[in-house]
Design an enzyme around this catalytic site. Structure first.
Site, PDB file in Angstrom:
ATOM      1  N   LYS A 187       0.839  -1.212   0.000  1.00 46.14           N
ATOM      2  CA  LYS A 187       0.000   0.000   0.000  1.00 46.14           C
ATOM      3  C   LYS A 187       0.864   1.248   0.000  1.00 46.14           C
ATOM      4  O   LYS A 187       2.022   1.247   0.422  1.00 46.14           O
ATOM      5  CB  LYS A 187      -0.951   0.012   1.207  1.00 46.14           C
ATOM      6  CG  LYS A 187      -0.298   0.080   2.599  1.00 46.14           C
ATOM      7  CD  LYS A 187       0.085   1.461   3.082  1.00 46.14           C
ATOM      8  CE  LYS A 187       0.759   1.409   4.454  1.00 46.14           C
ATOM      9  NZ  LYS A 187       1.585   2.585   4.739  1.00 46.14           N
ATOM     10  N   GLY A 198       3.598  -1.589   4.111  1.00 45.54           N
ATOM     11  CA  GLY A 198       2.565  -2.440   4.709  1.00 45.54           C
ATOM     12  C   GLY A 198       2.675  -3.908   4.376  1.00 45.54           C
ATOM     13  O   GLY A 198       1.672  -4.623   4.445  1.00 45.54           O
ATOM     14  N   ASP A 246      -2.446  -1.162  10.504  1.00 44.31           N
ATOM     15  CA  ASP A 246      -2.722  -1.125   9.059  1.00 44.31           C
ATOM     16  C   ASP A 246      -3.495  -2.348   8.559  1.00 44.31           C
ATOM     17  O   ASP A 246      -3.984  -2.343   7.429  1.00 44.31           O
ATOM     18  CB  ASP A 246      -1.413  -1.039   8.256  1.00 44.31           C
ATOM     19  CG  ASP A 246      -0.780   0.343   8.323  1.00 44.31           C
ATOM     20  OD1 ASP A 246      -1.462   1.292   8.752  1.00 44.31           O
ATOM     21  OD2 ASP A 246       0.397   0.467   7.944  1.00 44.31           O
TER      22      ASP A 246
END
Length: 272
Positions: free
Chosen positions: A14, A98, A132
């Protein structure tokens, strides 16, 4: 004998297209305000579940240490299956992309797919193992608030044409905890536009305003030479740090990676 399963999936990296911190909460976490977007850089997971006594074995092409998948498995508390995970890491670790969180989400989605946990449990486990992780259960494009657990999915930006990015990967990682500890209160809430506004500018492909709104508060605490590289790119392209770094990105027509509409993609599912 019980059933065995094999699930093969991709878990996508991400970017934070913008990332602001609004303040520090009473629980010690920080309140973020961000536009998250998955991109076409991915890790590959090959997961096998069979009868057993609750053992988890992880094999990877890199040294992953005490992996987040262990935390997921402990919370699942399943004592009648063994799990073998072959994890091919392509997403750099500790870079703000991430990767670990996407792996955790992939594992959670696989466990939900085979009926070991429910959809409701999936979200609760995701919230417990990493800030996350919940985003990757939804994936694509989302406005993310709170400490990362408030996910407002929006129509994927891939529906509004192609967006491509180049990634720049410094050969060092940045501790997220340390980066947060360096933030000063007077910097909070200083993003030039909101994630909602930036999303609208992406939808209309208004690149001048995208460039203006591409912001990351953590650029205030990174090494000066890294900041200079980002600012050099920013003269011509929307560019910023992602997460707390050290990776940074630039939106370019000929970029190597594309925006993608999901965080996790199941490529094979076998039951025996």
């Amino acid at each position: 004998m019980g059933e065995s399963y094999r699930i093969v999936l991709r878990t996508y990296a991400k970017l934070n297209l913008c990332l602001d911190v609004l303040g520090k909460r009473q629980d010690g976490y920080h309140e973020i305000n961000s536009l998250f977007q998955n991109i076409s850089l991915f890790d590959e997971m090959d997961i096998t579940l069979s009868d057993g006594k609750g053992k988890l074995l992880i094999n990877s092409n890199v040294n992953i240490g005490n992996n987040i998948l262990n935390s997921v498995w402990e919370l699942v508390n399943c004592d009648n299956k063994n799990v073998y995970v072959n994890l091919q890491k392509n997403i750099p670790m500790g870079g703000g992309l991430g990767g670990g969180s996407s792996n955790a989400a992939g594992f959670i989605i696989a466990l939900e797919k085979v009926g070991i946990i429910s959809k409701e449990q999936s979200l609760k486990i995701a919230q417990k193992v990493g800030s996350d992780v919940p985003f990757f259960l939804f994936g694509g494009t989302a406005i993310v608030k709170g400490r990362g657990e408030v996910i407002l999915p929006v129509e994927p930006l891939t529906n509004f044409g192609k967006f491509k990015v180049d990634l720049h990967l410094p050969n060092f990682s940045i501790s997220t905890k340390e980066a947060y500890s360096k933030l000063k209160a007077e910097w909070f809430g200083k993003a030039p536009i909101t994630p909602e506004e930036l999303y609208d500018f992406y939808k209309t492909r208004n690149f001048e305003m995208i460039k203006k709104g591409t912001y990351n508060i953590f650029e205030r605490v990174i090494p000066m030479d890294l900041l200079e590289k980002i600012e050099s790119l920013r003269r011509d392209f929307p560019a910023a740090l992602t997460g707390s770094g050290s990776t940074y990105f630039a939106l370019k027509e000929d970029g190597k990676y594309s925006f993608v509409p999901k965080g996790v993609e199941i490529n094979a599912f076998e039951k025996s």
